[in-house]
Every structure is written in C-alpha cells, then in structure tokens.
Design an enzyme around this catalytic site. Sequence first.
Site, PDB file in Angstrom:
ATOM      1  N   LYS A   1      58.150 -12.880 -41.969  1.00 25.29           N
ATOM      2  CA  LYS A   1      56.700 -12.933 -42.206  1.00 25.29           C
ATOM      3  C   LYS A   1      56.020 -11.787 -41.458  1.00 25.29           C
ATOM      4  CE  LYS A   1      56.232 -16.317 -38.449  1.00 25.29           C
ATOM      5  NZ  LYS A   1      56.159 -17.764 -38.133  1.00 25.29           N
TER       6      LYS A   1
ATOM      7  N   ARG B   1      50.716 -29.076 -36.501  1.00 24.74           N
ATOM      8  CA  ARG B   1      50.220 -27.884 -37.185  1.00 24.74           C
ATOM      9  C   ARG B   1      50.410 -28.169 -38.671  1.00 24.74           C
ATOM     10  NH1 ARG B   1      52.588 -21.857 -35.888  1.00 24.74           N
ATOM     11  NH2 ARG B   1      54.328 -22.708 -37.087  1.00 24.74           N
TER      12      ARG B   1
ATOM     13  N   TYR C   1      38.957   6.287 -17.530  1.00 25.25           N
ATOM     14  CA  TYR C   1      37.680   5.573 -17.712  1.00 25.25           C
ATOM     15  C   TYR C   1      37.408   4.607 -16.566  1.00 25.25           C
ATOM     16  CZ  TYR C   1      37.017   6.925 -22.619  1.00 25.25           C
ATOM     17  OH  TYR C   1      36.795   7.590 -23.781  1.00 25.25           O
TER      18      TYR C   1
ATOM     19  N   MET D   1      41.982   4.743 -26.036  1.00 25.71           N
ATOM     20  CA  MET D   1      42.284   4.497 -27.440  1.00 25.71           C
ATOM     21  C   MET D   1      43.540   5.241 -27.907  1.00 25.71           C
ATOM     22  SD  MET D   1      39.872   4.926 -30.790  1.00 25.71           S
ATOM     23  CE  MET D   1      38.643   3.747 -30.306  1.00 25.71           C
TER      24      MET D   1
HETATM   25  C1  LIG Z   1      57.304 -18.113 -37.398  1.00 19.34           C
HETATM   26  C2  LIG Z   1      58.152 -19.323 -37.622  1.00 19.34           C
HETATM   27  C3  LIG Z   1      59.520 -19.298 -37.304  1.00 19.34           C
HETATM   28  C4  LIG Z   1      60.160 -18.163 -36.529  1.00 19.34           C
HETATM   29  O1  LIG Z   1      59.817 -18.314 -35.150  1.00 19.34           O
HETATM   30  P1  LIG Z   1      60.370 -17.366 -33.987  1.00 19.34           P
HETATM   31  O2  LIG Z   1      59.832 -17.978 -32.748  1.00 19.34           O
HETATM   32  O3  LIG Z   1      59.803 -16.014 -34.247  1.00 19.34           O
HETATM   33  O4  LIG Z   1      61.849 -17.344 -34.056  1.00 19.34           O
HETATM   34  C5  LIG Z   1      60.292 -20.390 -37.692  1.00 19.34           C
HETATM   35  N1  LIG Z   1      59.731 -21.461 -38.303  1.00 19.34           N
HETATM   36  C6  LIG Z   1      58.408 -21.536 -38.567  1.00 19.34           C
HETATM   37  C7  LIG Z   1      57.862 -22.757 -39.232  1.00 19.34           C
HETATM   38  C8  LIG Z   1      57.571 -20.477 -38.233  1.00 19.34           C
HETATM   39  O5  LIG Z   1      56.254 -20.560 -38.481  1.00 19.34           O
END
Ligand SMILES: *Cc1c(COP(=O)(O)O)cnc(C)c1O
Length: 373
Positions: free
Chosen positions: A46, A143, A265, A313
């Site tokens: 993802k 969630r 800065y 930046m």
């Molecule tokens: C993002 C996610 C993962 C992967 O998690 P990591 O901590 O990056 O290994 C696995 N299962 C779900 C449901 C997720 O949202």
Amino acid sequence: MTSQGQTPYGPPMSGAHLTIDLDALSANYRLLQTLSGASEVAPVVKADGYGMGAAQTARRLWAEGARTFYVARLTEGLALRMALGARTARILVFDGMSPGEAPVFEAHGLIPVLNSPQQIDLWLEARPGTREAALHIDTGMNRLGLSLAEASDLAANPERLRRLSPCLVISHLACAATPEHRLNRVQLERFSAVRSLFPAVSASLSSSAGIFLGPDYCFDQVRPGISLYGGGPHDRPDPRLAAVARLEAPILQIRDVPAGESIGYGAEQTAEKPLKVAIIAAGYADGYPRAASPRGSVWFDGAARRLLGRISMDLTAIDVTDAPGARLGDLVQILGPEISVDHVASAAGGSAYELLVRVGGRSERQWRGEARD
Ligand SMILES: *Cc1c(COP(=O)(O)O)cnc(C)c1O
C-alpha cells in the site's frame, strides 16, 4: 565516498535522491519467510509500496515467489494489477468496497477485504460471478472489521456464509510492536476463537511485528509491510533486516564557522569551537523530517556526523570538522545501511512508516535490481 554527485547506480544528480535496493527487499522477504515457517508471506505494498514503488517492489517480490499482495485502496489495486501485467497475483484491498465498486473488483480480479455487515451485503447483492472475498474481523484494535458479535452472527447463518464463502479471514494486531503488551495475547485468543467459527477458511493475523512474536501468531498467512522495507519490527533497527531505502545528497558548500557564530534559521545552534560545516542538498522538501534535528545524524566518510542547526526546506548543515577530506559534490548518506530509518524516525519523534512514505513520495527515485519479464 563517491565523487562529484555521481551515484554508483546512474547519472549524476544535483539534489537529494533515493536509491531503492530491491536485492535488500528480497533478502528481507526471505528472512520473513524463514521466521514465519510454512505460512504464506503476502507483501503489503500500500501507499506505493511504503514509498518504495509498488510496481517495482511487487514485481521483484513476485520473482522471489510472492503470489498474494495487499493494497489499501481500490485505485492502488488497479495500478498494481496493471504493473503486474500477465502475472496472476492475488491482490487484496484492505478498504473493502463501496457501493458501485463490485464490477471494478470483478473486472480486474481484485479481492475486497470486507470489513462490515454492510460491505458483505453490498458484495452479495452486486456480485454477479463467483469472485473471492476476504473477511476482516476486529479482535481489539477497533479500527476496521466485523465485531466478534457480527462474526458470530455470520457464522450462525449458514446460507449467508455459503453464498459469501470467504477465501480468508484476517485480523490486525494493535500492539505487536510492543511484544510484552497484554493485548497481543488477548487478540491471539480472540482470533483463535474466531477461526473456530470459520474452520475451513485460511487465517491471517500478523503484520511485520506479529511475525517476530513467534510462530503462534503466523497462522496460514502473514502480511508484512515495514520490515520488507527495512524497518525494525519494534520501532528499533533489527540487524537481520537490510536497508532498502538509501537517501543521499551531495555537499553543495563547505565553510569554516568561527567559535561563537550561529548556524541556520533562528540561530539555534552556536559553534562552541571553530567548525568545518558542510551544507548538503537535502531538506524537509525531500521528506527529511525537520524534527530530525538536533538529535539525528548522517553518515559521511566512515562516521556518523551531527546535524547543525535547523533542517531547512532544501538544505541541511552537518559537522565535518573531523572529515578533512570532505569535497564539494561528495555524497552524504541521510538514510541507508549506516543510518537506519528507525534512527531517523526516532530522532524526529516519528515513525519509520511515515518517514519512508514521505521520502518515497518526494525524492527522485532509482531502483537497483529490478525484475525483468
Ligand atoms: C498496513 C497493514 C499491514 C502491514 O503492516 P506492517 O506493520 O507495515 O508490517 C498488515 N495488515 C493490515 C491490516 C495493515 O493495515
């Protein structure tokens, strides 16, 4: 040290740039495969593969034997399907589906992870064929996912369950990064109970950190993300994992700063003695977190070098007083084998996840070790 902004892997680049080491990705995949025994390792790609390139990482992982991939959104699933071409990967979409999307899942062979009774209804109403769907059951994270009561209701309705015939049941651990947290055992017990409701269905509980909790947590399939990309499972570097992201930037200027003069800065840092300061072409616009100063460090000429003053930046000042060989154009490692994502993330008070996604989304990227068809 490399000379004059010349990267080892390609043409010279003037600013910060990210090299993504797909051999390191493969090594991490194999480590996770070993740790999870007979479970299938289903990479999570993802957010554009945590900024490392979903297309490039998934193609390489396919070449290593991965056959199931996860994305968060339907759009990511469509892009991954395109990127994988003729490879017949299973692609699961964590968000599940919204009204009207069923034909898109169908047409592109994507598998929704259904998260609620409403999504199950949508899928059962819309689904013209016999496509697969997975089920997400919440075991304590609160969630996404069916509640335990909703899962029991489904299990008690054989007709609905038969029509749905989920290909997989998943849940997600809230505290796997803290191995001693009591919620891990609680979720494991709840998931085991859920599994007995759907005895014939494959089960998947663990992301990266869960794999490191041990074989009890691995079930039929594991879903690692961060550790594939080199992030330690417990928000700390793990020496067994290889660095995938290498962020480097050339030195643009070297200056002598007398004792008592300030740097950057806000004049937040004052030279306590005469310093040799190198200004490198990387800043928060490249995803290098502003909060990484003052605690973070970079790697140059065989040693960690401290940051001086605020990260701006596009520029960062570093202390090269003890590196007399420093020259304009020399590359400084901001992230990589010597400076782990966990180091920078913790110096910045953030997470390796956020750091990788930011850096990947903003830097010029190059890949090493791409899979070819
Ligand atoms: C993002 C996610 C993962 C992967 O998690 P990591 O901590 O990056 O290994 C696995 N299962 C779900 C449901 C997720 O949202």
